[in-house]
Design a protein around this motif. Structure first.
Motif, PDB file in Angstrom:
ATOM      1  N   ILE A 114       0.870  -1.246   0.062  1.00  0.00           N
ATOM      2  CA  ILE A 114       0.087   0.032  -0.120  1.00  0.00           C
ATOM      3  C   ILE A 114       0.905   1.204  -0.033  1.00  0.00           C
ATOM      4  CG2 ILE A 114      -1.677   1.437   1.138  1.00  0.00           C
ATOM      5  CD1 ILE A 114      -2.890  -1.379   2.375  1.00  0.00           C
ATOM      6  N   GLY A 115       0.814   2.008  -1.042  1.00  0.00           N
ATOM      7  CA  GLY A 115       1.430   3.249  -1.122  1.00  0.00           C
ATOM      8  C   GLY A 115       0.646   4.482  -0.492  1.00  0.00           C
ATOM      9  N   ASP A 116       1.015   5.840  -0.906  1.00  0.00           N
ATOM     10  CA  ASP A 116       0.055   6.837  -0.324  1.00  0.00           C
ATOM     11  C   ASP A 116      -1.046   7.239  -1.199  1.00  0.00           C
ATOM     12  OD1 ASP A 116       2.164   8.043  -1.702  1.00  0.00           O
ATOM     13  OD2 ASP A 116       2.681   9.292  -0.366  1.00  0.00           O
ATOM     14  N   ALA A 117      -0.544   7.519  -2.625  1.00  0.00           N
ATOM     15  CA  ALA A 117      -1.420   8.356  -3.724  1.00  0.00           C
ATOM     16  C   ALA A 117      -0.910   7.892  -4.994  1.00  0.00           C
ATOM     17  CB  ALA A 117      -1.520   9.678  -3.190  1.00  0.00           C
ATOM     18  N   PRO A 118      -1.701   8.038  -5.914  1.00  0.00           N
ATOM     19  CA  PRO A 118      -0.872   7.934  -7.260  1.00  0.00           C
ATOM     20  C   PRO A 118      -0.216   8.812  -7.646  1.00  0.00           C
ATOM     21  CG  PRO A 118      -3.488   7.443  -7.294  1.00  0.00           C
ATOM     22  CD  PRO A 118      -3.141   8.237  -5.904  1.00  0.00           C
ATOM     23  N   SER A 119       0.818   8.588  -8.492  1.00  0.00           N
ATOM     24  CA  SER A 119       1.521   9.499  -9.176  1.00  0.00           C
ATOM     25  C   SER A 119       0.918  10.028 -10.440  1.00  0.00           C
ATOM     26  CB  SER A 119       2.957   9.046  -9.580  1.00  0.00           C
ATOM     27  OG  SER A 119       3.028   7.997 -10.801  1.00  0.00           O
ATOM     28  N   ARG A 120       1.506  10.951 -11.174  1.00  0.00           N
ATOM     29  CA  ARG A 120       1.107  11.656 -12.474  1.00  0.00           C
ATOM     30  C   ARG A 120       0.865  10.473 -13.419  1.00  0.00           C
ATOM     31  NH1 ARG A 120       4.359  16.121 -15.663  1.00  0.00           N
ATOM     32  NH2 ARG A 120       5.758  14.221 -16.027  1.00  0.00           N
ATOM     33  N   GLU A 121       1.856   9.757 -13.598  1.00  0.00           N
ATOM     34  CA  GLU A 121       1.976   8.497 -14.518  1.00  0.00           C
ATOM     35  C   GLU A 121       0.571   7.540 -14.306  1.00  0.00           C
ATOM     36  OE1 GLU A 121       5.354   6.562 -15.696  1.00  0.00           O
ATOM     37  OE2 GLU A 121       6.401   8.317 -16.354  1.00  0.00           O
ATOM     38  N   ASP A 122       0.684   7.129 -12.706  1.00  0.00           N
ATOM     39  CA  ASP A 122      -0.421   6.353 -12.463  1.00  0.00           C
ATOM     40  C   ASP A 122      -1.861   6.648 -12.832  1.00  0.00           C
ATOM     41  OD1 ASP A 122       1.750   5.101 -11.194  1.00  0.00           O
ATOM     42  OD2 ASP A 122       1.369   5.505  -9.467  1.00  0.00           O
ATOM     43  N   ASP A 123      -1.959   8.286 -12.645  1.00  0.00           N
ATOM     44  CA  ASP A 123      -3.311   8.814 -12.804  1.00  0.00           C
ATOM     45  C   ASP A 123      -3.735   9.002 -14.174  1.00  0.00           C
ATOM     46  OD1 ASP A 123      -5.350  10.843 -12.275  1.00  0.00           O
ATOM     47  OD2 ASP A 123      -4.054  12.047 -13.560  1.00  0.00           O
ATOM     48  N   ILE A 129       1.816   2.523  -9.090  1.00  0.00           N
ATOM     49  CA  ILE A 129       3.190   2.379  -9.242  1.00  0.00           C
ATOM     50  C   ILE A 129       3.746   1.863 -10.419  1.00  0.00           C
ATOM     51  CG2 ILE A 129       5.421   1.440  -7.979  1.00  0.00           C
ATOM     52  CD1 ILE A 129       3.581   1.309  -5.362  1.00  0.00           C
ATOM     53  N   ILE A 130       3.725   2.820 -11.490  1.00  0.00           N
ATOM     54  CA  ILE A 130       4.251   2.246 -12.753  1.00  0.00           C
ATOM     55  C   ILE A 130       5.233   3.263 -13.038  1.00  0.00           C
ATOM     56  CG2 ILE A 130       2.059   1.296 -13.713  1.00  0.00           C
ATOM     57  CD1 ILE A 130       1.558   3.901 -15.299  1.00  0.00           C
ATOM     58  N   GLY A 131       5.860   3.377 -14.250  1.00  0.00           N
ATOM     59  CA  GLY A 131       6.909   4.394 -14.672  1.00  0.00           C
ATOM     60  C   GLY A 131       8.099   3.949 -13.982  1.00  0.00           C
ATOM     61  N   SER A 132       9.037   4.815 -13.681  1.00  0.00           N
ATOM     62  CA  SER A 132      10.449   4.458 -13.431  1.00  0.00           C
ATOM     63  C   SER A 132      10.491   3.723 -11.868  1.00  0.00           C
ATOM     64  CB  SER A 132      11.304   5.749 -13.078  1.00  0.00           C
ATOM     65  OG  SER A 132      11.480   6.277 -14.675  1.00  0.00           O
ATOM     66  N   ALA A 133       9.479   4.457 -11.124  1.00  0.00           N
ATOM     67  CA  ALA A 133       9.199   3.677  -9.743  1.00  0.00           C
ATOM     68  C   ALA A 133       8.681   2.243  -9.755  1.00  0.00           C
ATOM     69  CB  ALA A 133       8.259   4.558  -9.083  1.00  0.00           C
ATOM     70  N   GLY A 134       7.884   2.067 -10.870  1.00  0.00           N
ATOM     71  CA  GLY A 134       6.987   0.790 -11.023  1.00  0.00           C
ATOM     72  C   GLY A 134       8.424   0.021 -11.342  1.00  0.00           C
ATOM     73  N   GLN A 135       9.163   0.184 -12.305  1.00  0.00           N
ATOM     74  CA  GLN A 135      10.203  -0.489 -12.959  1.00  0.00           C
ATOM     75  C   GLN A 135      11.200  -1.061 -11.672  1.00  0.00           C
ATOM     76  OE1 GLN A 135      12.232   1.298 -16.021  1.00  0.00           O
ATOM     77  NE2 GLN A 135      10.235   1.615 -17.130  1.00  0.00           N
TER      78      GLN A 135
END
Length: 258
Positions: A114-123, A129-135
């Protein structure tokens, strides 16, 4: 493939290994710099100039306010629950979101992140948790023998706060109802909270991140461990080594529960 992920993650956090099988040796040394450069150029993981600190008192005050109970009396699976969440307009985040980020992964997972909130890419994608953080997150899991497809990932807040600010206590309070129903359906054996914000808010605990990472907690009777959020590790390369220790602790504890 698991060994390949493990080799490159160990290399990234500074642990010396004989050879990386994940990428050609000619590109291996530049991988970390490439990821960091991409992050610096993007608003996605930009650190707020002044991050709001959520206190236990604030959370308690919000908890005493009447909540809008979701109509889940006839909901018996995650797909139906997601449909209801996507129609939620219980807080102002609904006005600016692109997509609700409900959650993704194995629907019978024993381990939930469980994270806190979506990032811009998630939105934009509607996935957590996608993009660079997701990788990086995928590599982190693989480094200790876990597959992202075998776990479930979601956030405490389902819609992205504008400009990537810290979610407010009242936003967590509204979304916590959905999160609780997700957990009731998933019935995991272990929860891993990603970062200080979600841990402070859901656990009602103001301990430092260092103390949270070393402790064992519970949320609605489910054991909880806390580790760094992968987006934080992208900004703070020096903490990848401690993340490796946290991941091994997570794996060891998880194995006692399954």
């Amino acid at each position: 493939m698991k060994d390949n992920f493990q080799q490159i993650y160990l290399k990234e956090i500074g642990v010396q290994t004989p050879i990386s099988l994940f990428v050609p040796s000619s590109t291996e040394t530049s991988l970390e710099n490439k990821v960091v450069d991409e992050v610096v150029q993007s608003e996605l993981y930009a650190k707020p100039a002044q991050e709001a600190v959520i206190t236990v008192a604030e959370v308690a005050a919000v908890a005493q306010k009447p909540k809008i109970a979701p109509n889940v009396s006839k909901v018996d699976d995650l797909s139906a629950l997601q449909t209801q969440v996507e129609a939620c307009v219980s807080c102002d985040l609904a006005k600016s979101r692109n997509k609700v980020v409900f959650g993704s992964g194995h629907q019978q997972a024993d381990l939930v992140f469980i994270g806190d909130a979506p990032s811009r890419e998630d939105d934009v994608a509607g996935q957590p948790i996608i993009g660079s953080a997701g990788q990086l997150f995928t590599r982190m899991l693989a480094s200790v023998g876990l597959d992202r497809d075998s776990v479930y990932v979601m956030n405490g807040v389902k819609c992205r706060p504008q400009h990537g600010r810290t979610p407010k206590p009242e936003e967590f309070a509204v979304c916590e109802q959905w999160l609780v129903h997700q957990l009731d359906m998933l019935q995991p054996k272990l929860i891993c909270m990603l970062g200080r914000v979600v841990a402070h808010t859901l656990l009602k605990n103001e301990a430092s991140l260092a103390d949270l990472r070393e402790g064992q907690f519970d949320f609605r009777g489910i054991p909880v461990l806390v580790i760094d959020h992968p987006s934080y590790l992208l900004r703070s390369q020096q903490h990848k080594r401690r993340a490796w220790a946290d991941l091994n602790r997570l794996k060891a504890y998880y194995q006692t529960l399954i």
